[in-house]
Design a protein around this motif. Structure first.
Motif, PDB file in Angstrom:
ATOM      1  N   LEU A  70      29.045  86.648  35.965  1.00 44.15           N
ATOM      2  CA  LEU A  70      28.928  85.115  36.168  1.00 44.15           C
ATOM      3  C   LEU A  70      29.720  84.514  35.291  1.00 44.15           C
ATOM      4  CD1 LEU A  70      25.908  83.577  37.401  1.00 44.15           C
ATOM      5  CD2 LEU A  70      26.102  83.252  34.852  1.00 44.15           C
TER       6      LEU A  70
ATOM      7  N   MET B 145      30.671  80.999  33.277  1.00 42.85           N
ATOM      8  CA  MET B 145      30.111  79.578  32.760  1.00 42.85           C
ATOM      9  C   MET B 145      31.044  78.924  31.964  1.00 42.85           C
ATOM     10  SD  MET B 145      26.333  80.845  31.950  1.00 42.85           S
ATOM     11  CE  MET B 145      25.575  79.259  32.029  1.00 42.85           C
TER      12      MET B 145
ATOM     13  N   GLU C 215      27.182  75.798  32.829  1.00 37.47           N
ATOM     14  CA  GLU C 215      27.031  75.852  34.180  1.00 37.47           C
ATOM     15  C   GLU C 215      27.752  76.864  34.849  1.00 37.47           C
ATOM     16  OE1 GLU C 215      27.389  72.101  36.392  1.00 37.47           O
ATOM     17  OE2 GLU C 215      26.868  70.835  34.533  1.00 37.47           O
ATOM     18  N   THR C 216      27.393  77.377  35.730  1.00 36.32           N
ATOM     19  CA  THR C 216      27.782  78.353  36.491  1.00 36.32           C
ATOM     20  C   THR C 216      28.900  78.054  37.246  1.00 36.32           C
ATOM     21  OG1 THR C 216      25.821  79.688  36.308  1.00 36.32           O
ATOM     22  CG2 THR C 216      27.556  80.318  38.037  1.00 36.32           C
TER      23      THR C 216
ATOM     24  N   HIS D  84      30.409  83.319  40.423  1.00 37.90           N
ATOM     25  CA  HIS D  84      29.504  84.654  40.456  1.00 37.90           C
ATOM     26  C   HIS D  84      29.759  85.344  41.383  1.00 37.90           C
ATOM     27  CE1 HIS D  84      24.869  86.133  41.091  1.00 37.90           C
ATOM     28  NE2 HIS D  84      25.791  86.862  40.692  1.00 37.90           N
TER      29      HIS D  84
END
Length: 96
Positions: free
Chosen positions: A56, A58, A62-63, A66
């Protein structure tokens, strides 16, 4: 104690290569013996490539990506992820 999740936040930061390897070996041993998942928080893409199954990414909390670790390196989807990978390769070229 038999944790189901081991959280490792920057476990190899500021370590030399030999000690970094030892820490990663120990995490792998714990994962295997405890049948635990590891949540590895790292900025080190080499560590991520060695240890992660799923990633994941970031940016500013915020992502942005993924995916599985192979897809991340083979075909990063988000521009920020591509920038991270490009900076890693540029750094490797400078070290040569």
């Amino acid at each position: 104690m038999s944790p189901s999740i081991i959280i490792a936040d920057e476990p190899t930061t500021a370590l030399d290569t030999e000690n970094q390897y030892r820490v990663l070996q120990e995490l792998e041993r714990l994962r295997s013996e405890q049948d635990a998942a590891i949540l590895l928080i790292t900025h080190d893409l080499d560590v991520m490539a060695e240890m992660a199954d799923e990633v994941l990414v970031m940016n500013r909390g915020e992502t942005v990506d993924h995916t599985d670790v192979f897809s991340l390196f083979d075909s990063p989807r988000h521009p920020y992820t591509r920038e991270l990978l490009c900076s890693r390769f540029e750094q490797e070229l400078e070290e040569m």
